[in-house]
Design a protein around this motif. Structure first.
Motif, short mmCIF file in Angstrom:
data_model
loop_
_atom_site.label_atom_id
_atom_site.label_comp_id
_atom_site.label_asym_id
_atom_site.label_seq_id
_atom_site.Cartn_x
_atom_site.Cartn_y
_atom_site.Cartn_z
N PRO A 358 0.80 -1.23 0.00
CA PRO A 358 0.00 0.00 0.00
C PRO A 358 0.83 1.27 0.00
N GLN A 359 2.08 1.22 0.47
CA GLN A 359 2.89 2.42 0.45
C GLN A 359 3.26 2.79 -0.98
N THR A 408 -0.56 6.92 0.84
CA THR A 408 -1.01 5.56 0.51
C THR A 408 -1.84 5.61 -0.76
#
Length: 547
Positions: A358-359, A408
């Motif tokens: 997700p980063q 994100t």
């Protein structure tokens, strides 16, 4: 309410609207002349045939004549078509003598030696400018006492702009103090002062407008009553949301819909001050103006949006790229963009072995590109959430830059990242000092984005904006490129123009165009893409070419 200049407090003559929102006479604007700057602009005009975008129109600066502002403004401002039209209608509705005395006093009699007689025929509305012109005519003939008397009358008529007392002091010096020196009373004026109706000597705005006046208060785009009106450098006015909608549909090289004069950036139009006078007129005449229908432009989605990200390379606005999409997640991305007509983001990638992380796995600054041409390559279909999709060959063009506003991203079942982004536009020259001051207060003078160890630096050394230096750098780059192209055969020149496009006439896009082919490493190109100051981008290009 009066048709009063915000500087001299007299009736507006060739009204111009300034970037601060005030309206003044064109003669009240004092341009700062610079012979070297004029020479550079004249040389630049040989390479840029588009006179509307010439540097002399964009970079000429002047101090705002409005006492409450007094900031430096950039760009020659054209006559405000709306205000000048309204004023002409008011003058035409008055008697012929009043109109002649207010706007064009004695133009026929002046050639016959009857200037003073013609000026004395002003109508019921006495203008300070007429008295000052009478004083000047008497001064030229050596009638110092008569000239001083007219100057005293002008000061008594409107002491707030101090023009009468200034003319009186000139007469005293020219006469060698042959007339008695007179001390005139001066009103106390605070530093930040806005004149009221009692301090103006101008034509009054009618309480009930005519049908012709109501027609002038219509936006040139939506054809309804002005709502939050903005006046452009060319002098045409439109609603703020209408102009922003124009930039959404034509993000590259937008122009005025009437005269084709270049429009400022999206951010510049968003921060530009509303035309105070036109906005006040729409408020005053709201009871007789037609009801404005509700028009929803959905502009927040144009400033902030959620788009799919293709982390593969770096692209400058206006450049074209070709891609072969074969991964299932990017097949879905192309399918969505073709169905909705929306762009996708092109960013620099970061090292990642997990596509579902997700980063962020891409740079925070990128370009939104639109698909101009697509071709399906059948024979290798893959099952996706959009059904069975083939490979795609697409041709794209970068439209505008963006900045990722969230750390994100949303991930689709195929592993396609969707990021929340915000448009990144150049800072307008009129807002540059305020923008840098705000950035300095946030300890972010020289950086556009927050960088990490794994992201390229977006730092360009901050410099003060100098119009002469900026014009000189543009002239050097155009002269160098023109000399390089003249030494090549026509076939090679055509190949270069097909690959990089012709040299743009817009000064802000010129640095992006040059950064495509000059030898710069990826970090320096990322710095150029991230900078919102055109003169700093141009300085980086000039240093790379060692000009």
């Amino acid at each position: 309410m009066h048709f009063a200049c915000a500087s001299c407090l007299e009736t507006l003559t060739l009204a111009v609207s300034l970037p601060c929102g005030a309206s003044v006479c064109k003669s009240c604007v004092r341009i700062c002349t610079n012979d070297l700057f004029d020479a550079v602009c004249a040389h630049e005009l040989r390479f840029n045939q588009n006179t509307a975008a010439s540097l002399s129109r964009v970079l000429t600066r002047f101090r705002c004549p409005v006492r409450s502002c007094r900031q430096w403004h950039y760009g020659l401002t054209g006559v405000d078509w709306v205000l000048e039209g309204l004023l002409q209608i008011c003058l035409a509705s008055a008697s012929e003598s009043d109109a002649k005395g207010s706007r064009d006093i004695g133009s026929a009699e002046r050639g016959k030696g009857g200037a003073e007689k013609a000026l004395s025929k002003a109508g019921s509305h006495t203008s300070q400018s007429h008295l000052l012109e009478l004083s000047l005519l008497a001064l030229k003939k050596g009638h110092f006492e008569l000239a001083a008397a007219h100057a005293d009358e002008a000061h008594a008529l409107n002491p707030w702009n101090r023009r009468g007392i200034a003319k009186r002091r000139i007469i005293e010096m020219r006469s060698g103090f042959a007339i008695e020196t007179k001390q005139l009373a001066l009103p106390s004026i605070p530093t930040h002062w806005t004149p009221n109706a009692q301090q103006c000597n101008a034509i009054k705005v009618p309480d009930v407008p005519s049908a012709e006046m109501l027609e002038l208060l219509e936006c040139i785009l939506c054809l309804t009553t002005f709502n939050d009106p903005l006046t452009l450098t060319c002098g045409h006015s439109a609603c703020r949301n209408c102009l922003l909608a124009c930039l959404v549909h034509a993000p590259l090289n937008p122009v005025c819909p009437v005269c084709r004069f270049p429009l400022p950036s999206f951010a510049a139009l968003t921060s530009r001050k509303t035309n105070w006078f036109i906005n006040a007129l729409t408020t005053k005449w709201a009871h007789v103006l037609p009801t404005r229908p509700s028009i929803e432009w959905n502009l927040p989605s144009a400033q902030r949006m959620t788009i799919p990200i293709f982390p593969v390379s770096l692209a400058f606005p206006g450049t074209r790229q070709e891609f072969h999409m074969f991964e299932p997640r990017y097949r879905v991305m192309v399918k969505e963009c073709l169905e909705t007509g929306s762009p996708f983001g092109l960013c620099l990638p970061k090292r990642s072995f997990n596509p579902f992380e997700p980063q962020l796995r891409f740079s925070k600054i990128g370009s939104a590109v639109s698909i101009e041409f697509s071709e399906e390559m059948m024979g290798d279909e893959r099952e996706t959430s959009k059904g069975s999709l083939p490979r795609y060959y697409i041709q794209t063009k970068a439209q505008f830059r963006f900045k990722v506003v969230d750390d994100t991203s949303t991930i689709s079942p195929e592993g396609l990242h969707y990021a929340h982004v915000e448009r990144l536009d150049d800072v307008d020259f009129n807002d540059m000092h305020a923008h840098k001051r705000d950035a300095s207060s946030n300890d972010n003078v020289t950086t556009t984005t927050t960088t990490t160890a794994s992201e390229p630096s977006a730092t360009i050394a901050a410099h003060e904006f100098d119009p002469l230096e900026y014009a000189t750098m543009i002239m050097k780059l155009r002269r160098t490129v023109t000399g390089m192209l003249e030494g090549l055969d026509p076939a090679r020149v055509r190949l270069l123009e097909e690959g990089y496009g012709p040299m743009p006439s817009d000064a802000g896009m010129l640095s992006f165009w040059a950064a495509q082919w000059i030898p710069l490493n990826l970090q320096r190109k990322y710095e150029i893409l991230s900078s919102v100051y055109p003169h700093e981008r141009m300085r980086t290009v000039i240093e790379a070419l060692r000009l």
